[in-house]
Design an enzyme around this catalytic site. Structure first.
Site, PDB file in Angstrom:
ATOM      1  N   GLY A   1       0.819  -1.198   0.000  1.00 62.71           N
ATOM      2  CA  GLY A   1       0.000   0.000   0.000  1.00 62.71           C
ATOM      3  C   GLY A   1       0.856   1.253   0.000  1.00 62.71           C
ATOM      4  N   CYS A   2       0.324   2.333   0.546  1.00 61.84           N
ATOM      5  CA  CYS A   2       1.025   3.622   0.569  1.00 61.84           C
ATOM      6  C   CYS A   2       2.328   3.510   1.354  1.00 61.84           C
ATOM      7  CB  CYS A   2       0.120   4.676   1.201  1.00 61.84           C
ATOM      8  SG  CYS A   2       0.889   6.291   1.361  1.00 61.84           S
ATOM      9  N   PHE A   3       3.437   3.922   0.736  1.00 61.99           N
ATOM     10  CA  PHE A   3       4.720   3.752   1.413  1.00 61.99           C
ATOM     11  C   PHE A   3       4.884   4.635   2.640  1.00 61.99           C
ATOM     12  CE2 PHE A   3       6.823   6.087  -2.491  1.00 61.99           C
ATOM     13  CZ  PHE A   3       6.081   7.241  -2.250  1.00 61.99           C
TER      14      PHE A   3
END
Length: 218
Positions: free
Chosen positions: A49-51
């Site tokens: 997902g979002c880093f």
């Protein structure tokens, strides 16, 4: 723009970006690339997902010295945030984890990986959807691959065979992300995405693994 907020009455949806998913994994049949240790630290690579979220999770671990946000898993050279968000580069938002194997094992990093995500969500995590947010665990050698495969089997006992969404891929190359993405949660605590998605994800993880946290983790 990283954050997309849609308000409908009192309900809101917060997302990094929404783009079509492309499940093809171009590097699946390649030989893994082994990185070299640096100042006694090993490296591990994950996409989940979002880093911003993943960086915060791994940086809270005892034995992890640094986490870098970037891109990996694709087929194009020099990916950027802008290009990866098209879904056409093959790259996913990923993190490079510098860890001390004397303090935390690769197996524990995999436990953290599964313990900090929705294991069965395909092409995304939470509100972040698209191939650039897909879950990938990268291995650099056969020992790491064996550890990952064993951990996947453990998750399948919980969720069912074939339900684990994460791809297991040979590591090829990590491309460091833009400077403004580094330490994003720490530097932008008032960002609505950080407050409503990233911090809650971190807190849920920390409740599961208090024994792995740094003493000053919050």
């Amino acid at each position: 723009m990283k954050l997309s907020i849609i308000l409908t009455g009192l309900a809101f949806v917060i997302s990094c970006q929404n783009t079509p998913s492309t499940p093809t994994e171009p590097t699946a049949l390649l030989a893994p690339v082994q990185t070299q240790s640096q100042d006694g630290l090993s490296k591990a690579y994950f996409a989940s997902g979002c880093f911003w979220c993943v960086e915060a999770v791994y940086e809270s671990l005892e034995g992890v010295e640094e986490v870098i946000n970037g891109y990996s898993g694709g087929h194009t050279e020099n990916p950027t945030y802008r290009s990866s968000n098209t879904g056409r580069t093959g790259h996913a938002e990923a993190v490079e984890v510098y860890y001390d194997p004397e303090k935390i094992s690769f197996a524990s990093l995999i436990d953290v990986y599964f313990g900090s995500q929705n294991v069965t969500q395909i092409n995304g995590q939470g509100p972040d959807r698209g191939s650039q947010y897909r879950s990938i665990i990268f291995y650099q050698n056969e020992n790491e691959k064996s550890i990952i495969e064993q951990k996947v089997k453990e998750q399948e006992k919980i969720y069912g065979e074939g339900k684990v969404a994460a791809a297991v891929l040979p590591f090829q190359k990590f491309w460091k992300g833009e400077n403004y993405h580094q330490d994003y949660e720490a530097n932008n605590p008032r960002n609505p995405y950080i407050q409503n998605v990233s911090i809650p994800r971190l807190r849920r993880f920390q409740k599961k693994f208090p024994e792995l946290l740094k003493k000053n983790a919050h």
